[in-house]
Design a protein around this motif. Sequence first.
Motif, PDB file in Angstrom:
ATOM      1  N   ASN A 206      13.457 -29.941  12.172  1.00  0.00           N
ATOM      2  CA  ASN A 206      13.748 -31.317  11.762  1.00  0.00           C
ATOM      3  C   ASN A 206      12.894 -32.336  12.511  1.00  0.00           C
ATOM      4  O   ASN A 206      12.988 -33.522  12.262  1.00  0.00           O
TER       5      ASN A 206
ATOM      6  N   ASP B 159      10.566 -34.681  10.450  1.00  0.00           N
ATOM      7  CA  ASP B 159      11.050 -35.901   9.813  1.00  0.00           C
ATOM      8  C   ASP B 159      11.336 -36.937  10.892  1.00  0.00           C
ATOM      9  O   ASP B 159      12.219 -36.752  11.737  1.00  0.00           O
ATOM     10  N   GLU B 160      10.561 -38.001  10.825  1.00  0.00           N
ATOM     11  CA  GLU B 160      10.641 -39.026  11.864  1.00  0.00           C
ATOM     12  C   GLU B 160      12.006 -39.711  11.914  1.00  0.00           C
ATOM     13  O   GLU B 160      12.481 -40.112  12.970  1.00  0.00           O
ATOM     14  N   PHE B 161      12.641 -39.806  10.779  1.00  0.00           N
ATOM     15  CA  PHE B 161      13.856 -40.620  10.754  1.00  0.00           C
ATOM     16  C   PHE B 161      15.142 -39.805  10.730  1.00  0.00           C
ATOM     17  O   PHE B 161      16.235 -40.356  10.726  1.00  0.00           O
ATOM     18  N   ALA B 162      15.015 -38.463  10.726  1.00  0.00           N
ATOM     19  CA  ALA B 162      16.221 -37.642  10.731  1.00  0.00           C
ATOM     20  C   ALA B 162      16.891 -37.763  12.092  1.00  0.00           C
ATOM     21  O   ALA B 162      16.240 -37.695  13.127  1.00  0.00           O
ATOM     22  N   ALA B 163      18.210 -37.938  12.059  1.00  0.00           N
ATOM     23  CA  ALA B 163      18.926 -38.083  13.322  1.00  0.00           C
ATOM     24  C   ALA B 163      19.236 -36.709  13.888  1.00  0.00           C
ATOM     25  O   ALA B 163      19.506 -35.764  13.158  1.00  0.00           O
ATOM     26  N   GLU B 164      19.135 -36.591  15.208  1.00  0.00           N
ATOM     27  CA  GLU B 164      19.532 -35.353  15.867  1.00  0.00           C
ATOM     28  C   GLU B 164      20.755 -35.681  16.713  1.00  0.00           C
ATOM     29  O   GLU B 164      20.622 -36.225  17.806  1.00  0.00           O
ATOM     30  N   PRO B 165      21.955 -35.400  16.199  1.00  0.00           N
ATOM     31  CA  PRO B 165      23.145 -35.790  16.956  1.00  0.00           C
ATOM     32  C   PRO B 165      23.226 -35.049  18.293  1.00  0.00           C
ATOM     33  O   PRO B 165      22.700 -33.946  18.425  1.00  0.00           O
ATOM     34  N   ILE B 166      23.858 -35.672  19.246  1.00  0.00           N
ATOM     35  CA  ILE B 166      24.042 -35.045  20.552  1.00  0.00           C
ATOM     36  C   ILE B 166      24.919 -33.810  20.372  1.00  0.00           C
ATOM     37  O   ILE B 166      25.968 -33.879  19.738  1.00  0.00           O
TER      38      ILE B 166
ATOM     39  N   PRO C 166      10.889 -48.236  15.979  1.00  0.00           N
ATOM     40  CA  PRO C 166      11.594 -47.349  15.051  1.00  0.00           C
ATOM     41  C   PRO C 166      10.735 -46.324  14.325  1.00  0.00           C
ATOM     42  O   PRO C 166      11.265 -45.348  13.816  1.00  0.00           O
ATOM     43  N   TYR C 167       9.418 -46.514  14.276  1.00  0.00           N
ATOM     44  CA  TYR C 167       8.655 -45.713  13.321  1.00  0.00           C
ATOM     45  C   TYR C 167       8.120 -44.400  13.866  1.00  0.00           C
ATOM     46  O   TYR C 167       7.774 -43.521  13.098  1.00  0.00           O
ATOM     47  N   LEU C 168       8.022 -44.269  15.171  1.00  0.00           N
ATOM     48  CA  LEU C 168       7.424 -43.040  15.692  1.00  0.00           C
ATOM     49  C   LEU C 168       8.126 -42.633  16.983  1.00  0.00           C
ATOM     50  O   LEU C 168       8.193 -43.403  17.939  1.00  0.00           O
ATOM     51  N   MET C 169       8.638 -41.403  16.980  1.00  0.00           N
ATOM     52  CA  MET C 169       9.404 -40.946  18.134  1.00  0.00           C
ATOM     53  C   MET C 169       8.544 -40.866  19.389  1.00  0.00           C
ATOM     54  O   MET C 169       8.980 -41.270  20.464  1.00  0.00           O
TER      55      MET C 169
ATOM     56  N   ASP D 101      19.511 -42.781  21.468  1.00  0.00           N
ATOM     57  CA  ASP D 101      18.438 -42.647  20.484  1.00  0.00           C
ATOM     58  C   ASP D 101      18.772 -41.519  19.514  1.00  0.00           C
ATOM     59  O   ASP D 101      19.533 -40.616  19.826  1.00  0.00           O
ATOM     60  N   ARG D 102      18.146 -41.588  18.320  1.00  0.00           N
ATOM     61  CA  ARG D 102      18.492 -40.525  17.368  1.00  0.00           C
ATOM     62  C   ARG D 102      17.725 -39.240  17.648  1.00  0.00           C
ATOM     63  O   ARG D 102      18.039 -38.201  17.080  1.00  0.00           O
ATOM     64  N   LYS D 103      16.733 -39.284  18.516  1.00  0.00           N
ATOM     65  CA  LYS D 103      15.976 -38.064  18.791  1.00  0.00           C
ATOM     66  C   LYS D 103      16.311 -37.536  20.176  1.00  0.00           C
ATOM     67  O   LYS D 103      16.384 -38.289  21.157  1.00  0.00           O
ATOM     68  N   GLN D 104      16.445 -36.226  20.240  1.00  0.00           N
ATOM     69  CA  GLN D 104      16.885 -35.604  21.471  1.00  0.00           C
ATOM     70  C   GLN D 104      15.868 -35.761  22.606  1.00  0.00           C
ATOM     71  O   GLN D 104      16.226 -35.999  23.755  1.00  0.00           O
TER      72      GLN D 104
ATOM     73  N   ARG E 271      16.137 -39.099  24.250  1.00  0.00           N
ATOM     74  CA  ARG E 271      17.328 -39.194  25.110  1.00  0.00           C
ATOM     75  C   ARG E 271      17.081 -38.509  26.445  1.00  0.00           C
ATOM     76  O   ARG E 271      17.471 -38.995  27.495  1.00  0.00           O
TER      77      ARG E 271
END
Lengths: 159, 1098
Positions: free
Chosen positions: A25, A28-35, B1036-1039, B1077-1080, B1083
């Motif tokens: 995943n 995909d730049e905008f997919a969330a990875e939940p804790i 927001p656009y790039l992790m 943040d939405r990316k691990q 975080r």
Amino acid sequence: MVTGLINENPIIYPKKERRVRTDSNNTDEFAAEPIDQLEIFDILSLDIKDPEHPYSLEELKVITEDSVEVDDETSHVRVTFTPTMEHCSMATIIGLCVRVKLMRSLPPRYKIDIRVAPGSHATEDALNKQLNDKERVAAALENPNLVEMVDECLLPSDE
Amino acid sequence: MVEPNQLTQHLETFVDITRSPTQQDDSLRRIASSLENDTLSINQLVREMEMYLTTTDDVVRARGILLLAEILNSLKQKPLDNAIVHSLIGFFTEKLADWRAVRGALVGCLALLKRKNVAGVDVLAIAKAMIQNVQVQSFALLERKLCFELLECLLQHHSEAIITMGNLLVYATCEAIDGEKDPQCLMVVFHLIELLAQLFPSPSGPVASDASDIFDSIACYFPLHFTHTKGDEASITREDLSRGLLRAFSSTPFFEPYAIPLLLEKLSSSLTVAKVDSLKCLKDCAMKYGVYRMKKHYGVLWSALKDEFYSSTGTQLSFALESLTSPGFEMNEIHREAVNLLQTLVNQDISFLGFVVDDIHINTVFDTISRHSQYKEMPDTSKLDVLVISQILSVSAKASVKSCNIIFQTVFFRLMNILGIVEIVSTGDVFPKGNSTVSTRLYHGGLHLCIELLRASKDLILDFEEYSPTPGCAQESWCSIVKSFSFPLIQVFTSAVRCSNNDCAEDVYFGVKGLLAMGMFWGGSSPLSRSEFEKILMTLTSIITAKSAKTVVWELALRALVCIGSFIDRYHDSDKVMSYMSIVVENLVSLASSSQCGLPYAMLLEATSEVCSTGPEHVEKMVQGFEEAFCSSLSDFYVTGNFKSIDNCSQLLKCLTNKLLPRVAEIDGLEKLLVHFAISMWNQIESCGVFSCDFNCREFVEAAMTSMGQVVGIALVESQNSIFQKAYSVISSSILPAMESIPLTFAALEGLQRDLSKRDELILSLFASVMIAASPAASIPDAKSLIHLFLVSLLKGYIPAAQALGSMVNKLSSGSGGTNISSDCSLEEACDIIFHADFALEKKISSNGSGPSGLAWIGKGLLMRGDKRVNEIAQVLVECLKSSNRSGHALHPSAMKHSADAFFILMSDSEVCLNRKFHAVIRPLYKQWFFSSTVPILESLIMNSETPLSRTMLHVALAHVISNVPLTVILDNTKKLHPLILEGLSVLSVDSSEKETLFSLLLVLSGTLTDTKGQQSASDNAHIIIECLVKLTSYPYLMVVRETAIQCLVALLELPHRRIYPFRRKVLQAIVKALDDRKQRVRKEAIRCRQAWVSITT
């Protein structure tokens, strides 16, 4: 004062092979990875040392991956830890370390719940109450001696 | 000339222990040099030194004697009179008894003993004094080491003199080494034992009689335990010590009664090091002690060895592709040493094999092996049995021809019986079954054993052939046994391979492995006939061609064929080369060119290229086959419009590019073949007419361009020229004339709406790729028309044409110099044509996106060779970025964007064009040069920009320039650049389409923060840097941008505390947000960053 170590010779367990994260995943730049469980376990196992020994809580099996329950949607996390000995007076310190570490590492929306594994400690109920009482935790963190001890345990390891 | 008082001064300096070691060394060197050039004689010196040598002051005497000794030590080359040597030896020998001065005495004796002219009497005197007066173990480390070296020197260089001392010498040596613990000394000690053993080889000699005592003194070091890795003993490792000890152990057969029991005992220890050392040592000892002495230990040795095999083998048999040519299980060091020992023992004495063959356990295993048919059904114990016994038998068989015969005679019939290949007639004779039936059940255990034995015998032939030139294996009995069973064996393996059930992957594996083992018997002495070998090849090839999907068996068969192929190539087996060529290579190649088989084309190509890469002849065949295949497919496509054919063409070209081109350096003559291929590509395209249907063959064109470019890139200049000639003739007969008539004016181009036909596009692309890859020395025919052609195509928006133009201006020789006459056009002329079209270009830019990038490619060609005219192109591009250009109105936003991105093309390294692989002319530091000339212009324009769009685009251009220049250049200018970079970051962060540019710019910033050179300026700009980074933590656009921004924040903590502390609160607030943040990965960085910033306190 305490003269000797409470548990002089703890059993050391080998570190378990880490579950490899599937990086599918990541594309995909905008997919969330939940804790998730593993992430919290990583936070806890990497940097917290036992108050008495230079081993991580993972190596002493005080915390395992399964002892972490997390629900990202309701922002709730529960950690159940198993002290190495039934009368371990360090259990409070360990519990406090876990709480402080999570407080520092998780977003503020999370509610943190720390528990001793049922039957693993003599004063289980008292301990649970103490660890989850906001005011007592806050008071404990006002105590410079305790804070120093907690910080000692939370020093980043060299890994 | 050394004045007497000067000499005294030197003497005083050395003797005075309060002086520094360098001063003392210096005075020693001075005295030695005056002796060396004869300004001082030894006699004079000794007379002068008398007082120091004989005084009762212990310290001064010790220093004095040491000085004399060291002087002698540094005069090794200078011949000395016999009488002097004699009297000096007398002196030092006497001083050996003086324990306070013993160091000097030892150094002196050692220095003198190393001379040629020492009399036997003197040697004896030294040895005696040494034995009588020196208590080695009571000394300190340095003296002990000297003592051992002295003994070593005596034993090594003066053996004939001291041999008469006999027992006394041995006794004294034992006493001296008893209890030694220092590694450096031990190295000498082990050598001493070896020397003693050499000195007294007689069975009635002193070593033989005192063997027990000598051995006792070294036995205590086994197994060697030494864990020091650092320090001054760095030069000595555990391996050195252990090797020394092993040599000492095996130095004389007289140690046998003591050594073997000890080693066997240590072998049973649980320590890996002990086991490995014991096995190594047993091997050395077995060779040194001889068969006679070892014989009585065979029984115990065998059982110990068997135990080691059992304990060091796992039960996991690998069925992976890689283990086709190995025993198939993991081997540790113990196992390897056990193998070596077993092989040595069998090789040395065939009677040891009796223990192996008669072993009851092994024999029961043979009886039980057929209880389970599948390997995975076997209990662990039987798995272990099978693996260990196959290993033991194959190792023993590999040891010698004799042992191989015995093993095959005793076990092979039984194996064949188990596998159902042999039938036992009532008379007790055995016969191979004809080609009638083969047992339906395959016993994996038996198969494994059988395969391992075959592999062992194959290795044996190879060893044998390497040592003796005449192939004599054919007469050996094992060979005839294999010969008599070869036919049914191949049948068994073939039927295993052909097994079609789902659960028989292991059957298939054993089948392929068996066929591979059979296929690798070497040449003249092979037990296989040619037809049998060919049958194996046919079986494997048919598997490859029959399957329609990539299965395990397909991959296994391919691997086996590749193994056989490279084996044949390596050992030059002419018969087999022919078989392999006709059955495997030609078969596959012809399939590839006819494309009439069930196998998907990609798999067929993979198989062909793998198989053919085994030898140069095969490669040649393959390239020729591919050439045919390409031509026929392409013409098929032209005639019938079959899409599959053109698809095959692209796959073929890709295979050529990926598999063959990287190996040009390894394979002789491949370059010629490939050039031929390229020329026939041109021929084929020339002969084909118009495409019969309109088909988007982008993939094919790209594959063709890549292959063509790569081939030209590796070709020699002459070959490039011939490709150029061919290509030019094609292009001049098709599109060139039509294009040439078009004038380079805006009006003419405007009217030119018709696009190129597909065929023309293909020809143009291929020609461009030839141009891109050509070397500067190649001659370009009719360059001016070509420039015209490319220019027109460029203006029609055709990028490869621009790359070709860039490549031309990069490589053309610059006119008047006249070094290169191969081209009819100089750089100046080319530029004239190109810049003349400038006017048209500039107009074109406004309506067409490819204008600026085309211009950029030309500019890049000029820039890389360091030509100033690149500035004109940069000027045009910059003009496009202005909010209002010369004509007073702004350009279309997309055109501005293209112009900004053109700076990326100018500055970055490209894979497709203008790189070293394609022989580009590259001036050193060209990026720096462009950087320093462009940045000021862009900077001033940014200051004066009027519209936000123009400002953004100028920043994009600047970001491209900054992020592609080496970081050191940035670091030299951080003070000026930091504000620009930061402004760029904040401008670029608005628009999602600039995320990649933003990221590369952020990386530059992070580079400046981590380097000490950049930190001063970072500290001055701390507040804006932190502000910018804090904003980027929520980009927001790039992790990766968020991640890098947080890492930069951590890096900022290196700055002075007073600069960063005021921002602590602000940073922490931002980081708390990043914790969610939405990316691990973000975080994780945030946790680290928060911890770091929390811990800075007042």
